[in-house]
Structures are given as structure tokens and as C-alpha cells.
Design an enzyme around this catalytic site. Structure first.
Site, PDB file in Angstrom:
ATOM      1  N   HIS A 101      49.304 -16.094 -38.711  1.00 46.79           N
ATOM      2  CA  HIS A 101      48.413 -14.958 -39.011  1.00 46.79           C
ATOM      3  C   HIS A 101      48.491 -14.634 -40.511  1.00 46.79           C
ATOM      4  O   HIS A 101      49.023 -13.592 -40.919  1.00 46.79           O
ATOM      5  CB  HIS A 101      48.874 -13.771 -38.164  1.00 46.79           C
ATOM      6  CG  HIS A 101      47.923 -12.632 -38.056  1.00 46.79           C
ATOM      7  ND1 HIS A 101      47.421 -11.970 -39.147  1.00 46.79           N
ATOM      8  CD2 HIS A 101      47.415 -12.010 -36.973  1.00 46.79           C
ATOM      9  CE1 HIS A 101      46.635 -10.983 -38.738  1.00 46.79           C
ATOM     10  NE2 HIS A 101      46.616 -10.989 -37.401  1.00 46.79           N
ATOM     11  N   GLU A 156      43.371 -17.160 -40.650  1.00 44.23           N
ATOM     12  CA  GLU A 156      44.463 -17.617 -39.792  1.00 44.23           C
ATOM     13  C   GLU A 156      44.116 -18.953 -39.137  1.00 44.23           C
ATOM     14  O   GLU A 156      42.959 -19.221 -38.841  1.00 44.23           O
ATOM     15  CB  GLU A 156      44.729 -16.563 -38.708  1.00 44.23           C
ATOM     16  CG  GLU A 156      44.835 -15.150 -39.246  1.00 44.23           C
ATOM     17  CD  GLU A 156      44.665 -14.104 -38.167  1.00 44.23           C
ATOM     18  OE1 GLU A 156      45.151 -14.340 -37.026  1.00 44.23           O
ATOM     19  OE2 GLU A 156      44.045 -13.063 -38.429  1.00 44.23           O
TER      20      GLU A 156
END
Length: 289
Positions: free
Chosen positions: A159, A259
Site C-alpha cells: 500500500h 499500490e
């Protein structure tokens, strides 16, 4: 393990243990919780990652910034909304198994094994290994091992939070033609041209290519190259963050998440006793990944 006080030291920030690396090749800050790389800057380059000025360093709470690992589910749990958002891996302490920090670079090998704490939230046997290589290019290798006696289906993501001078001027190349699911309006679509951000954006792109490019006027272009990660997620919370996301607040225009993961239809099933390895390399465009 080679962690010399010349180049690295552990420190405490609020409730969490952090590893600070300051060496000729660059600087890094890593939390033991989640094995989360929070900050990284190679010598002669701009800071690669965004860490919120309002980030909280609390046990069992996600840290806003860097590269948290979402695992074994991405987003909300598919069947139980009371379970932690984005899984358990980013909220548990990892073990630093091996480390070498030299003037030229660093190699850090982290491990997370199932425990009573993890099984109370996700009743499965597993082992995760995260290898960080720090140099002019940032390289992350995640290996997932299913130690259970039955198949396990997971969704996951690295992330990554990146700094941008102004998010409305940033663009992401490489996703033209990809199908996406937009979480705010629960609509599907197909990307046309570069991804541009004009407010709240939260999209999961499926069957994404292995190379993405983040353009940030005023900062170096970043290239992301992945292996075994077939989804791309682009997220910025928009101005609502000022009221609803206190650890982002007014700083939302200075960050963008791009991400790499396996989510939704790209979720991964590991056979009993099986394993899967994924890789991500991030570098300024002038540096070969």
C-alpha cells in the site's frame, strides 16, 4: 545479523519500536509493527515515500504512510466488518531475522509467523517473509507460505504512499485500457488515458501491467515494476479527509497511493503447503529498476 550503531539504531516513538538507518547510501525508517517501511531516501535523491505529519504510532493501529502490507485481505473483511481493515499483517510485530547495513546499501529480512494473536482474528497457519533491499532502487520481495492443511484465498497489497507537490497535477501512466472498480460509487469502468485525480479517487484496477509510472510535476518521475502482483490501486481521500481521516487531515493534497497487489478478481489461492512470491521495485525514472 549486522546492525552496527554507526549506521542503524532502534528507537521508540510513542508505543512503537522503529529502526532508523542513516548510512552513506541513504536514510530509512522502519517500524517493527507491520515491518512497515515508513520513510526512505537514497543519497542524492528526493524522499521516496510519504509519511503523514499526523501519523500515529500506536500499538495495533495502522501507521499512515510508507508502505504498509495489507494481508490476508485487502479493504474490509469480506464476511466480518468487525475485523481490521486491510487485514492483520500491518498491525502485528514482525521479527527481524537477518540484517546487513553497509555504506553501499541495506538488506533486511523480516518474518511473521501465525500466533495465538493472529489466529484469534484469522484462524489459519501461515508464514510471511518480507525482504527489503535498500539502494538507489527500493526492492521488496514478499513470500507467502500456507502452512495450513487446506487452501487459503487471500487478497493483499503493498500500500505505497508517495509524496506529490499537488495531487491534482499528478498522473499515473500504464493503466490505459484496464478495467477498474470504483469503491466510492461502486461502479465499474475502463480507464482511458492516464489516471488523473480531481478529488476522492479509490479504484482497483484488474489485470494491471507490471510497470506503472507516477508523474509528479516538481518531483522526479517514479517507476514501479512488479512481479506476481496483478492489481493496481490508486487512492486519494480528497478534501473529506480533513474531517473524516484525522491522521491525514489537511495534508491530503500532498500524497497519492499507487499500490500493487492482488485484489477482487485477482485474489490469490494458495494450496495447502503452498507458497507464492511477489516483488516490487520502485525507482526514480533516471535509475534502472
Amino acid at each position: 545479523m549486522t546492525l552496527t550503531p554507526d549506521y542503524s539504531q532502534w528507537q521508540q516513538r510513542d508505543e512503537l519500536d522503529l529502526l532508523q538507518i542513516d548510512a552513506p547510501f541513504g536514510q530509512a525508517l522502519i517500524a517493527r509493527q507491520g515491518a512497515q517501511l515508513l520513510q526512505y531516501q537514497a543519497h542524492g535523491q528526493s524522499p521516496m515515500l510519504w509519511l503523514s505529519p499526523l501519523a500515529r504510532f500506536q500499538r495495533g493501529k495502522a501507521i499512515r504512510g510508507g508502505i504498509p502490507l495489507c494481508w490476508p485481505w485487502f479493504g474490509a473483511h469480506p464476511h466480518d466488518s468487525s475485523l481490521p481493515q486491510h487485514g492483520i499483517a500491518r498491525q502485528l510485530d514482525w521479527t527481524l531475522q537477518q540484517a546487513e547495513v553497509t555504506p553501499q546499501g541495506a538488506s533486511l529480512h523480516w518474518q511473521l509467523q501465525d500466533s495465538d494473536t493472529s489466529r484469534a482474528l484469522w484462524p489459519h497457519a501461515f508464514r510471511l517473509e518480507l525482504h527489503m533491499q535498500l539502494g538507489t532502487t527500493l526492492r521488496l520481495t514478499l513470500t507467502m507460505h500456507n502452512l495450513d492443511d487446506r487452501p487459503l484465498t487471500t487478497s493483499h497489497a503493498l500500500h505505497s504512499y508517495f509524496p506529490v507537490p499537488q495531487v491534482a497535477q499528478a498522473t499515473v501512466d500504464g493503466l490505459d485500457g484496464c478495467s477498474f472498480y470504483s469503491k466510492p460509487d461502486q461502479q465499474s469502468g475502463k480507464q482511458q488515458g492516464p489516471v488523473q485525480i480531481d478529488g476522492l479517487l479509490d479504484r482497483v484496477y484488474l489485470n494491471a501491467p507490471d510497470t506503472l509510472t507516477l508523474h509528479r510535476p516538481g518531483l522526479p518521475v517514479l517507476q514501479l515494476r512488479s512481479e506476481g502482483l496483478h492489481s493496481a490501486i490508486v487512492w486519494n481521500p480528497g478534501p473529506a479527509a480533513e474531517q473524516h481521516i484525522p491522521d491525514v487531515g489537511p495534508h491530503w493534497p500532498q500524497m497519492l497511493c499507487v499500490e500493487n497487489g492482488n485484489a477482487l478478481d485477482n485474489s490469490l489461492t494458495l494450496a495447502a503447503g503452498g507458497s507464492h512470491r511477489v516483488r516490487l521495485a520502485i525507482a526514480e525514472q533516471s535509475v534502472a529498476c
